[in-house]
Design a protein around this motif. Sequence first.
Motif, PDB file in Angstrom:
ATOM      1  N   ILE A 255       0.829  -1.210   0.000  1.00 50.05           N
ATOM      2  CA  ILE A 255       0.000   0.000   0.000  1.00 50.05           C
ATOM      3  C   ILE A 255       0.868   1.268   0.000  1.00 50.05           C
ATOM      4  CG2 ILE A 255      -1.664   1.350   1.370  1.00 50.05           C
ATOM      5  CD1 ILE A 255      -2.768  -1.379   2.373  1.00 50.05           C
ATOM      6  N   GLY A 256       0.601   2.140  -0.972  1.00 54.18           N
ATOM      7  CA  GLY A 256       1.099   3.519  -0.969  1.00 54.18           C
ATOM      8  C   GLY A 256       2.573   3.800  -0.768  1.00 54.18           C
ATOM      9  N   ARG A 257       3.427   3.214  -1.587  1.00 49.23           N
ATOM     10  CA  ARG A 257       4.856   3.522  -1.489  1.00 49.23           C
ATOM     11  C   ARG A 257       5.116   4.943  -1.999  1.00 49.23           C
ATOM     12  NH1 ARG A 257       9.209   0.242  -0.805  1.00 49.23           N
ATOM     13  NH2 ARG A 257       7.864  -1.579  -0.853  1.00 49.23           N
ATOM     14  N   PRO A 258       5.712   5.820  -1.185  1.00 49.73           N
ATOM     15  CA  PRO A 258       5.926   7.198  -1.638  1.00 49.73           C
ATOM     16  C   PRO A 258       7.131   7.347  -2.578  1.00 49.73           C
ATOM     17  CG  PRO A 258       6.474   6.953   0.700  1.00 49.73           C
ATOM     18  CD  PRO A 258       6.129   5.597   0.190  1.00 49.73           C
ATOM     19  N   VAL A 259       7.242   8.513  -3.167  1.00 55.88           N
ATOM     20  CA  VAL A 259       8.377   8.838  -4.041  1.00 55.88           C
ATOM     21  C   VAL A 259       9.273   9.823  -3.302  1.00 55.88           C
ATOM     22  CG1 VAL A 259       9.044   9.979  -6.197  1.00 55.88           C
ATOM     23  CG2 VAL A 259       6.970   8.574  -6.125  1.00 55.88           C
ATOM     24  N   LEU A 260      10.573   9.581  -3.345  1.00 57.39           N
ATOM     25  CA  LEU A 260      11.504  10.477  -2.648  1.00 57.39           C
ATOM     26  C   LEU A 260      12.285  11.331  -3.641  1.00 57.39           C
ATOM     27  CD1 LEU A 260      13.035  11.327   0.000  1.00 57.39           C
ATOM     28  CD2 LEU A 260      14.645   9.502  -0.533  1.00 57.39           C
ATOM     29  N   ASP A 288      -1.104  10.391  -8.275  1.00 52.53           N
ATOM     30  CA  ASP A 288      -1.545   9.509  -7.172  1.00 52.53           C
ATOM     31  C   ASP A 288      -0.403   8.988  -6.320  1.00 52.53           C
ATOM     32  OD1 ASP A 288      -4.179   9.800  -8.034  1.00 52.53           O
ATOM     33  OD2 ASP A 288      -3.901   8.201  -9.515  1.00 52.53           O
ATOM     34  N   ARG A 289       0.717   9.666  -6.319  1.00 56.64           N
ATOM     35  CA  ARG A 289       1.821   9.248  -5.459  1.00 56.64           C
ATOM     36  C   ARG A 289       2.016  10.291  -4.367  1.00 56.64           C
ATOM     37  NH1 ARG A 289       5.225   5.522  -8.007  1.00 56.64           N
ATOM     38  NH2 ARG A 289       5.962   5.083  -5.895  1.00 56.64           N
ATOM     39  N   TYR A 290       2.501   9.837  -3.218  1.00 56.63           N
ATOM     40  CA  TYR A 290       2.839  10.766  -2.150  1.00 56.63           C
ATOM     41  C   TYR A 290       4.309  11.149  -2.323  1.00 56.63           C
ATOM     42  CZ  TYR A 290       2.863  13.025   2.336  1.00 56.63           C
ATOM     43  OH  TYR A 290       2.963  13.970   3.312  1.00 56.63           O
ATOM     44  N   ILE A 291       4.592  12.434  -2.272  1.00 59.25           N
ATOM     45  CA  ILE A 291       5.944  12.910  -2.590  1.00 59.25           C
ATOM     46  C   ILE A 291       6.666  13.394  -1.334  1.00 59.25           C
ATOM     47  CG2 ILE A 291       7.290  14.392  -4.149  1.00 59.25           C
ATOM     48  CD1 ILE A 291       5.127  12.565  -5.497  1.00 59.25           C
ATOM     49  N   LEU A 292       7.872  12.863  -1.129  1.00 52.69           N
ATOM     50  CA  LEU A 292       8.725  13.347  -0.040  1.00 52.69           C
ATOM     51  C   LEU A 292       9.846  14.147  -0.686  1.00 52.69           C
ATOM     52  CD1 LEU A 292       9.231   9.909   1.677  1.00 52.69           C
ATOM     53  CD2 LEU A 292       7.679  11.691   2.471  1.00 52.69           C
ATOM     54  N   ILE A 293      10.007  15.363  -0.240  1.00 53.94           N
ATOM     55  CA  ILE A 293      11.131  16.141  -0.763  1.00 53.94           C
ATOM     56  C   ILE A 293      12.059  16.431   0.407  1.00 53.94           C
ATOM     57  CG2 ILE A 293      11.841  18.238  -1.970  1.00 53.94           C
ATOM     58  CD1 ILE A 293       9.101  18.375  -3.245  1.00 53.94           C
ATOM     59  N   LYS A 294      13.277  15.966   0.260  1.00 56.49           N
ATOM     60  CA  LYS A 294      14.232  16.131   1.342  1.00 56.49           C
ATOM     61  C   LYS A 294      15.335  17.055   0.845  1.00 56.49           C
ATOM     62  CE  LYS A 294      17.032  13.287   4.359  1.00 56.49           C
ATOM     63  NZ  LYS A 294      17.667  11.976   4.462  1.00 56.49           N
TER      64      LYS A 294
END
Length: 415
Positions: A255-260, A288-294
Amino acid sequence: MGIFSHISDVHLGAFNDDYLRKNNLDSFIWALEKSREENVDFIIISGDLFNNPIPNISQVIEAITKMKEIVESGIKIYTVYGSHDYSVTGSSIYNVLVASGIIMDVHRPRNAEGKMILEPVVDIKTGARIYGMFARKMGMESSFYERLAADIDSDSFNIFVFHSAIREICEDLQFRMAEIPLSYLPPNFDYYAGGHLHRRMESEMEGYGKIVYPGVLYASNFFDLEEMALGVERGFYIVEFSENIEKMRFIRNDIGRPVLIDIDANGKVPDEVMSEASRIIDGLDLRDRYILIKIHGELSSGKTSQVDRKKLKEYCMKKGASGVNININNLTSREYRGMLFKDRRAENIERELIEKYVKQYGGRDPSLKGEKGVNMAISLLELLKIQRNEEESREDFERRIRDGARRIIGEDGWQ
Ligand SMILES: [Mn+2]
């Protein structure tokens, strides 16, 4: 013969973001349904079922309804307190679920000559003997482990459920965690059902059976999401046993693997960071992806606030992302140097500062010094973080906090 599933660190109610909260809940419902499909005899949850002792009820009601349905279908749910479920005031939804019979707390201590002897819960269907050990905030259960004992019946299948990081197993972990040495675990169990480590880990040590950490079931914070984006698997275990373990399987949660998006800002100015970020975003399919910006490193000039997070977020959302989280915790600027901590997780920073000030304490009271002093300060700090519930009167709230404080600093010793 028997079969059980081992789930850990569910952190129900974590996240303010609706999408992540739903993924977290869906993961739990999926794990329960999958367990039933696999015909397990019982389910073990090794702590941190909830993210807070008193979560927002509307956020957890669906999960509780599902647990009840599972239990009514004849599958018991055995649990221990995790560091997140526990409250120094004793007010925790965990206790409500125990009282209602939905979950069964397997921490059954008996005091004998200063020792904490654990009594098992015997699973009626399979005869498995399940022993549990609770956790406290920041590894404060460690002082209880020092006097722990458990008498096992070696003809049965023995399970030890716990929620602590074992030093020998977690050596290479990225973050410092409160730990206990392997020798604190009672030996000769067939299966050690571990919680607290958010990364999956399996090991076998001399004198001990399998020590298994399924890791967090979905995620509870940015670090977890980041690891998942980097490919770390999430899920839980299904274990078949007779007198020994027969078969162990890890069931993956997809379920719901985010993008980094990882941006090294070292030596750059805020404008350059912004254009690099938009270039990367342009090259990705974010729908439809959850985005992590580091964004991390030291800017050569300008302020960290000039990296316009709002603008980046809007840009991702316009490209169809289901959510965005931008982390600049490790972004600094050459022009504006602030205080630096090696490990920037809030609770580690707290512990670091408290340890520093407790060392400087010049008074005579021994309970305010050393490890004891640190633990007392942490407990009080945890207590003071508690907020009044919507429906709670001011008087009730004050009493709850005062009682908690009394337990922490009281004469009978705090626990
Ligand atoms: Mn946890």
